[in-house]
Design a protein around this motif. Structure first.
Motif, PDB file in Angstrom:
ATOM      1  N   SER A  70       0.853  -1.189   0.000  1.00  0.00           N
ATOM      2  CA  SER A  70       0.000   0.000   0.000  1.00  0.00           C
ATOM      3  C   SER A  70       0.887   1.237   0.000  1.00  0.00           C
ATOM      4  O   SER A  70       2.095   1.162   0.259  1.00  0.00           O
ATOM      5  CB  SER A  70      -0.928   0.020   1.222  1.00  0.00           C
ATOM      6  N   GLY A  71       0.299   2.381  -0.300  1.00  0.00           N
ATOM      7  CA  GLY A  71       1.027   3.636  -0.256  1.00  0.00           C
ATOM      8  C   GLY A  71       1.959   3.835  -1.437  1.00  0.00           C
ATOM      9  O   GLY A  71       1.822   3.192  -2.485  1.00  0.00           O
ATOM     10  N   ALA A  72       2.938   4.702  -1.255  1.00  0.00           N
ATOM     11  CA  ALA A  72       3.901   5.011  -2.312  1.00  0.00           C
ATOM     12  C   ALA A  72       5.233   5.420  -1.686  1.00  0.00           C
ATOM     13  O   ALA A  72       5.267   6.111  -0.658  1.00  0.00           O
ATOM     14  CB  ALA A  72       3.371   6.121  -3.207  1.00  0.00           C
TER      15      ALA A  72
ATOM     16  N   THR B  58       5.417   6.711   2.368  1.00  0.00           N
ATOM     17  CA  THR B  58       4.394   6.257   3.309  1.00  0.00           C
ATOM     18  C   THR B  58       3.664   5.065   2.723  1.00  0.00           C
ATOM     19  O   THR B  58       3.268   5.084   1.552  1.00  0.00           O
ATOM     20  CB  THR B  58       3.381   7.379   3.598  1.00  0.00           C
ATOM     21  N   GLY B  59       3.500   4.029   3.543  1.00  0.00           N
ATOM     22  CA  GLY B  59       2.772   2.851   3.088  1.00  0.00           C
ATOM     23  C   GLY B  59       3.180   1.633   3.888  1.00  0.00           C
ATOM     24  O   GLY B  59       3.746   1.743   4.980  1.00  0.00           O
ATOM     25  N   THR B  60       2.877   0.456   3.359  1.00  0.00           N
ATOM     26  CA  THR B  60       3.275  -0.804   3.994  1.00  0.00           C
ATOM     27  C   THR B  60       3.977  -1.669   2.951  1.00  0.00           C
ATOM     28  O   THR B  60       3.663  -1.629   1.759  1.00  0.00           O
ATOM     29  CB  THR B  60       2.076  -1.567   4.564  1.00  0.00           C
ATOM     30  N   THR B  61       4.932  -2.443   3.429  1.00  0.00           N
ATOM     31  CA  THR B  61       5.695  -3.323   2.540  1.00  0.00           C
ATOM     32  C   THR B  61       5.907  -4.674   3.195  1.00  0.00           C
ATOM     33  O   THR B  61       5.893  -4.812   4.425  1.00  0.00           O
ATOM     34  CB  THR B  61       7.080  -2.726   2.203  1.00  0.00           C
ATOM     35  N   GLU B  62       6.128  -5.667   2.346  1.00  0.00           N
ATOM     36  CA  GLU B  62       6.541  -7.003   2.786  1.00  0.00           C
ATOM     37  C   GLU B  62       7.944  -7.248   2.244  1.00  0.00           C
ATOM     38  O   GLU B  62       8.216  -7.003   1.073  1.00  0.00           O
ATOM     39  CB  GLU B  62       5.571  -8.070   2.283  1.00  0.00           C
ATOM     40  N   VAL B  63       8.831  -7.722   3.112  1.00  0.00           N
ATOM     41  CA  VAL B  63      10.237  -7.915   2.752  1.00  0.00           C
ATOM     42  C   VAL B  63      10.632  -9.360   3.039  1.00  0.00           C
ATOM     43  O   VAL B  63      10.297  -9.911   4.094  1.00  0.00           O
ATOM     44  CB  VAL B  63      11.153  -6.955   3.553  1.00  0.00           C
TER      45      VAL B  63
END
Length: 239
Positions: free
Chosen positions: A51-53, A117-122
């Motif tokens: 989500s986000g950018a 701003t957002g969410t990430t999976e790593v």
């Protein structure tokens, strides 16, 4: 400890298996690559924006920093292949001016920071030592050789010159393994393992890094049973 090579050396086979660290968060992540007594596998990092950018991201070892100025929006995926120094955004390759180099025989820490701003999976995938606490049941001997490469060249006068290079070739062999159950201890998904030699007081003597098996022999023993001999190469010795 059971190996009893010459009654005072014990042999442990530490497999090298793929390990995956997985995270879900916003912008700050800490990745670990433990390579004590071994050759580090640089690994591959996958970064998925959910989500986000984001406008950019950085990877840092504390002494070196890799800056990736690629915008990242929801659904985008960046892959940072530290092994091959190859980088893609949504499978399309891009170039970077620098690179990171993790170190052998060290607990490497990578700080990943995203701007935005957002969410990430790593996910961080790398091959890493899985230390084994069960040594070989029995073998009659282990041999280790460390050879420096010698190159011969003949000049225009027909004279042969011998050159000693810095390149080394490391070989190992283990003799007198009792059964094929013991041989299974050498199998790993990566095909690599570490041989760790420990003395009778439990003190580690040497670690042979990135071992592979190059040949296998089966021999008859004095008792009429088969014993097995394994031979192979490795890349480096750690004390």
């Amino acid at each position: 400890m059971l190996t009893l090579v010459h009654e005072d050396i014990y042999v442990y086979i530490d497999k090298i298996e793929e390990q995956i660290q997985s995270f879900s968060g916003t912008s700050e992540f800490v990745l670990n690559n433990v390579a004590y007594g071994s050759i580090v596998d640089q690994g591959v990092i996958e970064i998925n924006a959910t989500s986000g950018a984001y406008t950019s991201l950085t990877l840092s070892t504390g002494t070196e920093t890799l800056s990736i100025n690629q915008p990242l929006s929801a659904g985008d995926k960046i892959v940072v292949d530290l092994r091959e120094r190859f980088y893609t955004l949504n499978e399309a390759p891009f170039l970077l001016d620098g690179f990171l180099e993790l170190e052998d025989d060290k607990d490497n820490t990578l700080a990943l920071s995203l701007t935005g701003t957002g969410t990430t999976e790593v996910k961080y995938k790398r091959n890493q030592i899985v230390e084994n606490q069960m040594d070989l049941y029995f073998c009659t001997g282990i041999d280790i050789s460390d050879n420096t490469e010698i190159i011969k060249r003949t000049n225009v006068k027909g004279e042969t010159k011998i050159y000693k290079t810095a390149k080394k070739e490391y070989q190992w062999s283990i003799n007198g393994l009792w059964n094929d159950t013991e041989i299974q201890k050498f199998n790993s998904s990566s095909g690599l393992f570490r041989l760790r030699l420990v003395d009778e007081d439990g003190v580690e003597m040497e670690k042979l890094a990135n071992c592979i098996i190059s040949s296998f022999q089966k021999n008859s023993s004095d008792s009429g049973d088969y014993t097995y001999t394994l031979n192979g190469t490795f890349e480096k010795i750690f004390d």
